[in-house]
Design a protein around this motif. Structure first.
Motif, mmCIF file in Angstrom:
data_model
loop_
_atom_site.group_PDB
_atom_site.id
_atom_site.type_symbol
_atom_site.label_atom_id
_atom_site.label_comp_id
_atom_site.label_asym_id
_atom_site.label_seq_id
_atom_site.Cartn_x
_atom_site.Cartn_y
_atom_site.Cartn_z
ATOM 1 N N ILE A 91 12.141 -4.837 -2.192
ATOM 2 C CA ILE A 91 11.100 -5.371 -1.308
ATOM 3 C C ILE A 91 10.482 -6.651 -1.876
ATOM 4 O O ILE A 91 10.236 -7.615 -1.144
ATOM 5 N N GLN A 92 10.252 -6.680 -3.191
ATOM 6 C CA GLN A 92 9.699 -7.887 -3.813
ATOM 7 C C GLN A 92 10.674 -9.058 -3.693
ATOM 8 O O GLN A 92 10.254 -10.201 -3.462
ATOM 9 N N GLU A 136 0.833 -1.212 0.000
ATOM 10 C CA GLU A 136 0.000 0.000 0.000
ATOM 11 C C GLU A 136 0.865 1.258 0.000
ATOM 12 O O GLU A 136 0.537 2.246 -0.678
ATOM 13 N N LYS A 137 1.971 1.217 0.733
ATOM 14 C CA LYS A 137 2.870 2.370 0.754
ATOM 15 C C LYS A 137 3.489 2.604 -0.618
ATOM 16 O O LYS A 137 3.609 3.753 -1.070
ATOM 17 N N ILE A 138 3.894 1.532 -1.289
ATOM 18 C CA ILE A 138 4.466 1.653 -2.634
ATOM 19 C C ILE A 138 3.442 2.278 -3.583
ATOM 20 O O ILE A 138 3.769 3.170 -4.389
ATOM 21 N N ALA A 139 2.194 1.832 -3.487
ATOM 22 C CA ALA A 139 1.126 2.357 -4.351
ATOM 23 C C ALA A 139 0.926 3.856 -4.101
ATOM 24 O O ALA A 139 0.763 4.648 -5.051
ATOM 25 N N LYS A 140 0.934 4.270 -2.840
ATOM 26 C CA LYS A 140 0.775 5.688 -2.501
ATOM 27 C C LYS A 140 1.933 6.510 -3.050
ATOM 28 O O LYS A 140 1.746 7.624 -3.556
ATOM 29 N N LEU A 141 3.145 5.969 -2.962
ATOM 30 C CA LEU A 141 4.319 6.681 -3.472
ATOM 31 C C LEU A 141 4.264 6.831 -4.990
ATOM 32 O O LEU A 141 4.637 7.880 -5.535
ATOM 33 N N ASN A 174 12.898 -7.339 11.192
ATOM 34 C CA ASN A 174 11.722 -6.926 10.442
ATOM 35 C C ASN A 174 12.148 -5.860 9.433
ATOM 36 O O ASN A 174 12.998 -5.024 9.728
ATOM 37 N N LEU A 175 11.554 -5.889 8.238
ATOM 38 C CA LEU A 175 11.853 -4.899 7.204
ATOM 39 C C LEU A 175 10.683 -3.938 7.091
ATOM 40 O O LEU A 175 9.533 -4.354 6.967
ATOM 41 N N ASP A 176 10.986 -2.629 7.165
ATOM 42 C CA ASP A 176 9.919 -1.623 7.166
ATOM 43 C C ASP A 176 10.260 -0.488 6.212
ATOM 44 O O ASP A 176 11.355 0.077 6.274
ATOM 45 N N GLN A 197 10.748 2.553 -8.005
ATOM 46 C CA GLN A 197 11.030 1.322 -8.761
ATOM 47 C C GLN A 197 12.156 0.517 -8.104
ATOM 48 O O GLN A 197 12.062 -0.710 -7.972
ATOM 49 N N GLU A 198 13.220 1.194 -7.688
ATOM 50 C CA GLU A 198 14.337 0.510 -7.027
ATOM 51 C C GLU A 198 13.888 -0.112 -5.708
ATOM 52 O O GLU A 198 14.234 -1.261 -5.396
#
Length: 456
Positions: free
Chosen positions: A275-276, A249-254, A287-289, A269-270
């Motif tokens: 993250i993927q 959701e954060k990626i989509a907002k960005l 944890n990754l945030d 994109q990077e």
């Protein structure tokens, strides 16, 4: 009466126990550095001033310890400059060297200076002290060690993924659960500054934003206004102060926020690639945030940036950080060499492990057996055994003086030595030793071969 000596503020002495615990952390980190293919280098504790100055931003330059020139350091200062008392202009005349502020800039200098000897991509690790003229407080010192790992000569984002794994492996080995690896991208921050019309204030914008967790939303807004960022731009950036949701959701907002910025879109994109990939390779402990307010106030970061937070139940600043710095070696004349690296905060990691009681009990143990000294004849008998045990890799000592038994036993007890060995006239005649287990309080008479087995 002579004044009691002291150390400068922000520096510390370390006891044998503290050194043992610090070595445990360093050895754990070093083991993983080697496992991941990094090679060790070392650089001088001080550099030429022009190597360091201008590489860390205005705040960083202010915290660099300058070294006065040898001899008459005022000889290059004319009367007019001396009378003006302008330290900013005077410093270049009286100081040509400075203590290193971190290990990354000296590493960049090393790469440029030794570029014909290096095989790229070059993976190095470095564990050495650095100095900062900061205000001392808990977890923040003026002299401290950094444990760095960097790769130069590759722009591949797989390096960033490898570094996330490296962080996770080290904290797993230290049994430090609940750490959070925060990640962001400087291109995203540049894109946000562009979108809100504050590109000319990028450094001021990122430095202020990076303080969100320390001074809060109102504090950040106030600092941005003081730095000349107008209210309209601040209103546009407001969504970042409460940027919640899943990583997807954060990626989509960005993507939506930065759709008009080519630089920002590249950063997203990077970040999405990293993250993927991490979704496919599980982390053991960390944890990754994705934290869009993470800025890290160093000018040389150009891509991904990292910061590691201690578990929530420990009040401590970051215990690690780093990022990509594509342009760093270009400052010293070597163009188009991309680099990325991370650092472990040894001192803060120490404080966290201490607070959580995570140091193994065996870390502080050194001497395994102390031989009691009853006199020269007995001491000689014991010393031969000490020598033989040392040849077997057992840490053993002979108490140097034939002091009272109570004093020698007290010495062993204070140093947490697990076994005390006694040998008097009877043991010498029987070629045996009486072993006292200090924890259990039991005593046993055994021969030397049995003693070797016991102490191994």
């Amino acid at each position: 009466m002579a004044q009691k000596p002291s150390v400068p503020k922000g520096t510390r002495d370390f006891s044998p126990v503290e050194v043992a615990k610090r070595s445990y952390i360093v050895d754990t980190i070093k083991e993983q550095f080697k496992l991941f293919g990094f090679q060790p280098i070392e650089t001088p504790s001080f550099e030429n001033s022009d190597t360091l100055m201008g590489k860390y931003g205005e705040e960083g330059d202010r915290l660099i310890f300058k070294i006065l020139n040898s001899g008459d350091y005022l000889k290059k200062v004319d009367d007019a400059l001396y009378t003006s008392k302008d330290s900013t202009k005077m410093i270049s005349k009286i100081s040509e060297k400075a203590l290193r502020y971190d290990l990354t800039v000296p590493f960049a200098r090393y790469v440029v200076q030794h570029q014909n000897e290096i095989d790229f991509p070059f993976k190095r690790y470095q564990i050495q002290p650095v100095w900062r003229a900061d205000r001392p407080q808990k977890g923040r010192f003026r002299e401290f060690y950094q444990c760095d790992a960097d790769v130069v000569g590759s722009s591949s984002l797989w390096q960033e993924i490898d570094f996330i794994q490296l962080y996770d492996k080290v904290f797993t080995k230290l049994k430090l659960e609940g750490v959070t690896i925060k990640i962001n991208n400087r291109k995203i921050l540049s894109g946000i500054a562009e979108v809100i019309g504050a590109s000319d204030k990028l450094i001021d914008f990122t430095v202020a934003l990076d303080k969100l967790d320390k001074i809060g939303e109102d504090g950040v807004k106030k600092e941005m206004l003081q730095k000349g960022i107008d209210q309209d731009a601040i209103d546009k950036v407001k969504p970042l102060f409460n940027f919640t949701g899943t990583t997807t959701e954060k990626i989509a907002k960005l993507k939506e926020l930065l759709s008009s910025s080519e630089e920002g879109a590249k950063g997203v994109q990077e970040l999405e690639f990293i993250i993927q990939a991490m979704d496919q390779v599980a982390l053991e402990t960390a944890n990754l945030d994705l934290d869009v307010t993470l800025a890290r106030g160093l000018n040389y970061y150009t891509g991904a940036i990292f910061e590691v937070s201690a578990p929530e139940n420990v009040k401590m600043g970051s215990i690690g950080g780093g990022g990509r710095y594509d342009d760093l070696t270009g400052i010293f004349g070597l163009k188009n060499v991309s680099g990325v690296g991370i650092s472990f905060g040894l001192d803060r990691i120490y404080l966290v492990l201490e607070e959580l009681g995570l140091f193994p009990e065996t870390v502080a143990l050194s001497t395994k057996a102390l031989f009691i000294n009853f006199g020269d004849q007995e001491a000689l008998y014991c010393f031969k055994a000490v020598q033989a045990l040392r040849n077997q890799g057992v840490v053993a000592e002979l108490y140097p003086d034939s002091a009272k038994m109570k004093k020698q036993m007290g010495y062993a007890n204070k140093r947490n030595i697990p076994f005390v060995i006694l040998a008097g006239t009877s043991e010498i005649e029987n070629e045996t030793f009486t072993v006292k287990n200090m924890e259990l309080g039991t005593q046993t008479e055994i021969n030397f071969d049995e003693l070797k087995v016991l102490l191994q």
